[in-house]
Design a protein around this motif. Structure first.
Motif, PDB file in Angstrom:
ATOM      1  N   GLY A  66      12.732 -13.765 -10.492  1.00 17.42           N
ATOM      2  CA  GLY A  66      11.578 -14.544 -10.064  1.00 17.42           C
ATOM      3  C   GLY A  66      10.354 -14.289 -10.923  1.00 17.42           C
ATOM      4  O   GLY A  66      10.234 -13.241 -11.553  1.00 17.42           O
ATOM      5  N   ARG A  67       9.441 -15.248 -10.953  1.00 16.92           N
ATOM      6  CA  ARG A  67       8.199 -15.088 -11.710  1.00 16.92           C
ATOM      7  C   ARG A  67       7.268 -14.087 -11.029  1.00 16.92           C
ATOM      8  O   ARG A  67       6.521 -13.377 -11.689  1.00 16.92           O
ATOM      9  N   GLU A  68       7.317 -14.057  -9.686  1.00 14.44           N
ATOM     10  CA  GLU A  68       6.508 -13.115  -8.916  1.00 14.44           C
ATOM     11  C   GLU A  68       7.347 -12.497  -7.809  1.00 14.44           C
ATOM     12  O   GLU A  68       8.351 -13.069  -7.381  1.00 14.44           O
ATOM     13  N   GLY A  69       6.920 -11.311  -7.362  1.00 10.97           N
ATOM     14  CA  GLY A  69       7.558 -10.662  -6.230  1.00 10.97           C
ATOM     15  C   GLY A  69       6.536 -10.360  -5.149  1.00 10.97           C
ATOM     16  O   GLY A  69       5.356 -10.177  -5.429  1.00 10.97           O
ATOM     17  N   ILE A  70       7.005 -10.326  -3.904  1.00 12.50           N
ATOM     18  CA  ILE A  70       6.170  -9.940  -2.767  1.00 12.50           C
ATOM     19  C   ILE A  70       6.964  -8.947  -1.935  1.00 12.50           C
ATOM     20  O   ILE A  70       8.109  -9.230  -1.552  1.00 12.50           O
ATOM     21  N   VAL A  71       6.381  -7.781  -1.678  1.00 11.28           N
ATOM     22  CA  VAL A  71       7.032  -6.787  -0.820  1.00 11.28           C
ATOM     23  C   VAL A  71       6.080  -6.357   0.285  1.00 11.28           C
ATOM     24  O   VAL A  71       4.856  -6.396   0.126  1.00 11.28           O
ATOM     25  N   SER A  72       6.652  -5.968   1.409  1.00  9.19           N
ATOM     26  CA  SER A  72       5.872  -5.345   2.477  1.00  9.19           C
ATOM     27  C   SER A  72       6.630  -4.129   2.974  1.00  9.19           C
ATOM     28  O   SER A  72       7.858  -4.076   2.917  1.00  9.19           O
ATOM     29  N   PHE A  73       5.862  -3.134   3.450  1.00 11.18           N
ATOM     30  CA  PHE A  73       6.481  -1.890   3.903  1.00 11.18           C
ATOM     31  C   PHE A  73       5.515  -1.140   4.817  1.00 11.18           C
ATOM     32  O   PHE A  73       4.288  -1.331   4.731  1.00 11.18           O
ATOM     33  N   PRO A  74       6.040  -0.269   5.701  1.00 15.93           N
ATOM     34  CA  PRO A  74       5.155   0.552   6.540  1.00 15.93           C
ATOM     35  C   PRO A  74       4.359   1.525   5.677  1.00 15.93           C
ATOM     36  O   PRO A  74       4.896   2.102   4.727  1.00 15.93           O
TER      37      PRO A  74
END
Length: 225
Positions: free
Chosen positions: A134-142
């Motif tokens: 992908g051109r961009e990534g998005i992550v979320s985490f505690p």
């Protein structure tokens, strides 16, 4: 379909016709969690999205209906895969630890990994793979730097709360980190952090997020993107 089954032929192909999911009703941003709403705000209409660990497909269903994205989800849980299919979400049943070799370079505009990074064995590898496909990534985490976590440890107990609901002996969370930990890892991998959002429970916050937030969301890209 078992967790190790091969995805059906052509499963990785993006849907045609705008990728509109047959959700059986109008989706609103209020129907998804606040962190997913923030993620949705970072995704361009009519773009191509890969959602890793997509759960029940809520995010992809919303994006397809409201933003006309072409979306594909990856999920291992049988019941969640069934729910995705019922929602009209294109989903592949696969263990993320096996990597993203199924997908081509730059096949997607955005790759999302929501509240799953801390459960990955190969953290660096999945982040590199996200910006490969992908051109961009998005992550979320505690956010393990949340101040109450520190007091819990000082009191002799591992923290247990809404974002970390498991006891130490049965938790899937093996790589907990703070905001600074993630930002240092991203820098070491050559990833550019484009945006950050932090949450305390259901509310987005800005003041002292490294101590006050329980969840962090990052948008990033590879160098040159």
């Amino acid at each position: 379909m078992s967790a190790t089954a091969r995805p059906p032929e052509g499963a990785a192909s993006l849907p045609r016709g705008g990728g509109r999911a047959a959700t059986g009703g109008s989706s609103t941003i209020a129907s998804v969690r606040p962190d997913l709403a923030r993620i949705a705000s970072w995704i361009a209409p009519q773009s191509r999205v890969l959602d890793l660990g997509c759960g029940d497909g809520s995010l992809l269903a919303y994006l397809a209906e409201q933003h006309e994205v072409s979306g594909v989800g990856v999920e291992i849980d049988d019941q969640r895969v069934i729910t995705c299919v019922q929602r009209g979400v294109n989903v592949i049943q696969q263990n993320l630890e096996a990597g993203l070799a199924l997908f081509d370079d730059c096949q997607f505009d955005t790759v999302v990994l929501s509240q799953t990074l801390q459960a990955m064995h190969h953290t660096e590898h999945i982040l590199r793979e996200m910006v490969r496909v992908g051109r961009e990534g998005i992550v979320s985490f505690p956010n393990f730097g949340y101040w109450k976590h520190g007091f819990s440890i000082l009191g002799g107990r591992m923290p247990v709360n809404g974002n970390l609901p498991y006891q130490w002996y049965d938790t899937p969370n093996i790589h907990l980190c703070t905001l600074q930990d993630f930002e240092r890892l991203a820098a070491s991998l050559g990833l550019r952090v484009l945006e950050r959002a932090t949450f305390f429970e259901e509310r987005e916050i800005d003041f002292l997020p490294q101590w006050r937030s329980t969840l962090a969301v990052y948008r990033f890209a590879a160098p040159g993107c």
